[in-house]
Motif scaffolding. Structure first.
Motif, mmCIF file in Angstrom:
data_model
loop_
_atom_site.group_PDB
_atom_site.id
_atom_site.type_symbol
_atom_site.label_atom_id
_atom_site.label_comp_id
_atom_site.label_asym_id
_atom_site.label_seq_id
_atom_site.Cartn_x
_atom_site.Cartn_y
_atom_site.Cartn_z
ATOM 1 N N ASP A 1 0.824 -1.211 0.000
ATOM 2 C CA ASP A 1 0.000 0.000 0.000
ATOM 3 C C ASP A 1 0.859 1.264 0.000
ATOM 4 N N GLU A 2 1.980 1.224 0.697
ATOM 5 C CA GLU A 2 2.845 2.405 0.747
ATOM 6 C C GLU A 2 3.401 2.728 -0.637
ATOM 7 N N ALA A 3 3.817 1.698 -1.360
ATOM 8 C CA ALA A 3 4.328 1.910 -2.715
ATOM 9 C C ALA A 3 3.242 2.459 -3.630
ATOM 10 N N ARG A 4 2.016 1.998 -3.462
ATOM 11 C CA ARG A 4 0.913 2.463 -4.300
ATOM 12 C C ARG A 4 0.595 3.938 -4.014
ATOM 13 N N ARG A 5 0.567 4.304 -2.729
ATOM 14 C CA ARG A 5 0.298 5.707 -2.380
ATOM 15 C C ARG A 5 1.403 6.622 -2.904
ATOM 16 N N ALA A 6 2.641 6.184 -2.765
ATOM 17 C CA ALA A 6 3.763 6.997 -3.241
ATOM 18 C C ALA A 6 3.707 7.167 -4.752
ATOM 19 N N ALA A 7 3.338 6.111 -5.468
ATOM 20 C CA ALA A 7 3.261 6.191 -6.926
ATOM 21 C C ALA A 7 2.166 7.140 -7.380
ATOM 22 N N ALA A 8 1.023 7.131 -6.681
ATOM 23 C CA ALA A 8 -0.082 8.019 -7.044
ATOM 24 C C ALA A 8 0.337 9.485 -6.960
ATOM 25 N N GLN A 9 1.177 9.813 -5.992
ATOM 26 C CA GLN A 9 1.690 11.178 -5.886
ATOM 27 C C GLN A 9 2.860 11.418 -6.832
ATOM 28 N N GLY A 10 3.640 10.362 -7.068
ATOM 29 C CA GLY A 10 4.806 10.509 -7.931
ATOM 30 C C GLY A 10 4.462 10.869 -9.354
ATOM 31 N N VAL A 11 3.362 10.329 -9.886
ATOM 32 C CA VAL A 11 3.002 10.658 -11.269
ATOM 33 C C VAL A 11 2.610 12.127 -11.397
ATOM 34 N N ILE A 12 2.084 12.706 -10.336
ATOM 35 C CA ILE A 12 1.766 14.138 -10.376
ATOM 36 C C ILE A 12 3.053 14.945 -10.531
ATOM 37 N N ALA A 13 4.077 14.588 -9.759
ATOM 38 C CA ALA A 13 5.346 15.313 -9.810
ATOM 39 C C ALA A 13 6.032 15.152 -11.162
ATOM 40 N N THR A 14 6.016 13.939 -11.732
ATOM 41 C CA THR A 14 6.693 13.757 -13.014
ATOM 42 C C THR A 14 5.943 14.455 -14.144
ATOM 43 N N LEU A 15 4.621 14.474 -14.081
ATOM 44 C CA LEU A 15 3.872 15.185 -15.111
ATOM 45 C C LEU A 15 4.133 16.685 -15.032
ATOM 46 N N ARG A 16 4.196 17.225 -13.830
ATOM 47 C CA ARG A 16 4.490 18.658 -13.682
ATOM 48 C C ARG A 16 5.873 18.997 -14.226
ATOM 49 N N ALA A 17 6.817 18.083 -14.053
ATOM 50 C CA ALA A 17 8.195 18.353 -14.465
ATOM 51 C C ALA A 17 8.359 18.335 -15.979
ATOM 52 N N GLU A 18 7.630 17.445 -16.670
ATOM 53 C CA GLU A 18 7.872 17.247 -18.098
ATOM 54 C C GLU A 18 6.761 17.765 -19.002
ATOM 55 N N LYS A 19 5.529 17.834 -18.514
ATOM 56 C CA LYS A 19 4.388 18.361 -19.277
ATOM 57 C C LYS A 19 4.256 17.721 -20.666
ATOM 58 N N PRO A 20 3.845 16.455 -20.721
ATOM 59 C CA PRO A 20 3.725 15.772 -22.024
ATOM 60 C C PRO A 20 2.552 16.242 -22.883
ATOM 61 N N PHE A 21 1.640 17.055 -22.324
ATOM 62 C CA PHE A 21 0.529 17.589 -23.111
ATOM 63 C C PHE A 21 0.160 18.968 -22.590
ATOM 64 N N GLU A 22 -0.580 19.700 -23.411
ATOM 65 C CA GLU A 22 -0.986 21.056 -23.056
ATOM 66 C C GLU A 22 -1.963 21.037 -21.885
ATOM 67 N N ILE A 23 -1.819 21.994 -20.998
ATOM 68 C CA ILE A 23 -2.757 22.201 -19.894
ATOM 69 C C ILE A 23 -3.202 23.654 -19.934
ATOM 70 N N PRO A 24 -4.518 23.917 -20.055
ATOM 71 C CA PRO A 24 -5.618 22.954 -20.054
ATOM 72 C C PRO A 24 -5.857 22.337 -21.430
#
Length: 202
Positions: free
Chosen positions: A34-57
């Motif tokens: 469960d700890e790995a799953r919770r960390a991953a759910a937050q980790g994808v937010i950080a990696t998306l913010r860093a690289e921005k693979p698509f336009e927002i919004p």
């Protein structure tokens, strides 16, 4: 937890290799705590913010987690707060492409097929600019292994014929493998997004 070593897949037919890899990756994913799953759910937010693979919004399709998939709900909440129009996939039937209906955090959902949940039938259908795509495995060339129904491959192929669209595979970092078996009906991803990286495929 290290992903399985599956060099012997080269000696199998394509269908057998995919079936064997699916079973191995499902078992690997079930073993995450469960700890790995919770960390991953937050980790994808950080990696998306860093690289921005698509336009927002923009209009973005996500997915509701099933079968031990990474939980994208925190990420979808963030995207909604940043002005994105969110959608969730609807399976229309075997051999068909996916439909996408608008969803907002807190909206009611109804049961779909194969254990999925989906927006209510009265919700507006949209075509996404970016698709967050579930996966069992992905390799460094952008080839993705799904559950075998071909729904995302058909959908991505049709969308690409009509408009620019970005297909982003999302999963745990351990789901990135050196090689994934693939055939002529498989569609390559444009990006991979995990809790540790956001990688573009050229």
């Amino acid at each position: 937890m290290e992903p399985p070593h599956l060099a012997f897949l080269h000696r199998m037919t394509l269908n057998d290799a995919k079936r064997t890899l699916r079973a191995a990756m499902l078992a690997w994913r079930r073993g995450l705590d469960d700890e790995a799953r919770r960390a991953a759910a937050q980790g994808v937010i950080a990696t998306l913010r860093a690289e921005k693979p698509f336009e927002i919004p923009s209009t973005v399709s996500g997915f509701w987690p099933i079968k031990d998939e990474i939980d994208l709900r925190p990420l979808m909440t963030e995207l909604h707060a940043e002005g994105c129009t969110l959608a969730l996939p609807v399976v229309q039937g075997r051999g068909q492409r996916l439909l996408f209906r608008v969803w907002r955090p807190g909206d009611a959902l109804e049961a779909g097929v194969f254990g999925t949940v989906q927006p209510l039938s009265r919700c507006e259908a949209v075509e996404p600019d970016a698709l967050l795509v579930p996966l069992l495995a992905c390799d460094r060339e952008g080839w993705r292994l799904g559950y075998g129904g071909g729904f995302y491959d058909r959908t991505i192929e049709e969308l690409r014929r009509k408009q620019p669209v970005t297909a982003i595979g999302v999963g745990f970092d351990g789901q990135l493998l050196p090689e994934v078996p693939h055939g002529p009906d498989d569609q390559r991803l444009d990006w991979l997004l995990t809790d540790r990286r956001a990688s573009a495929f050229v």
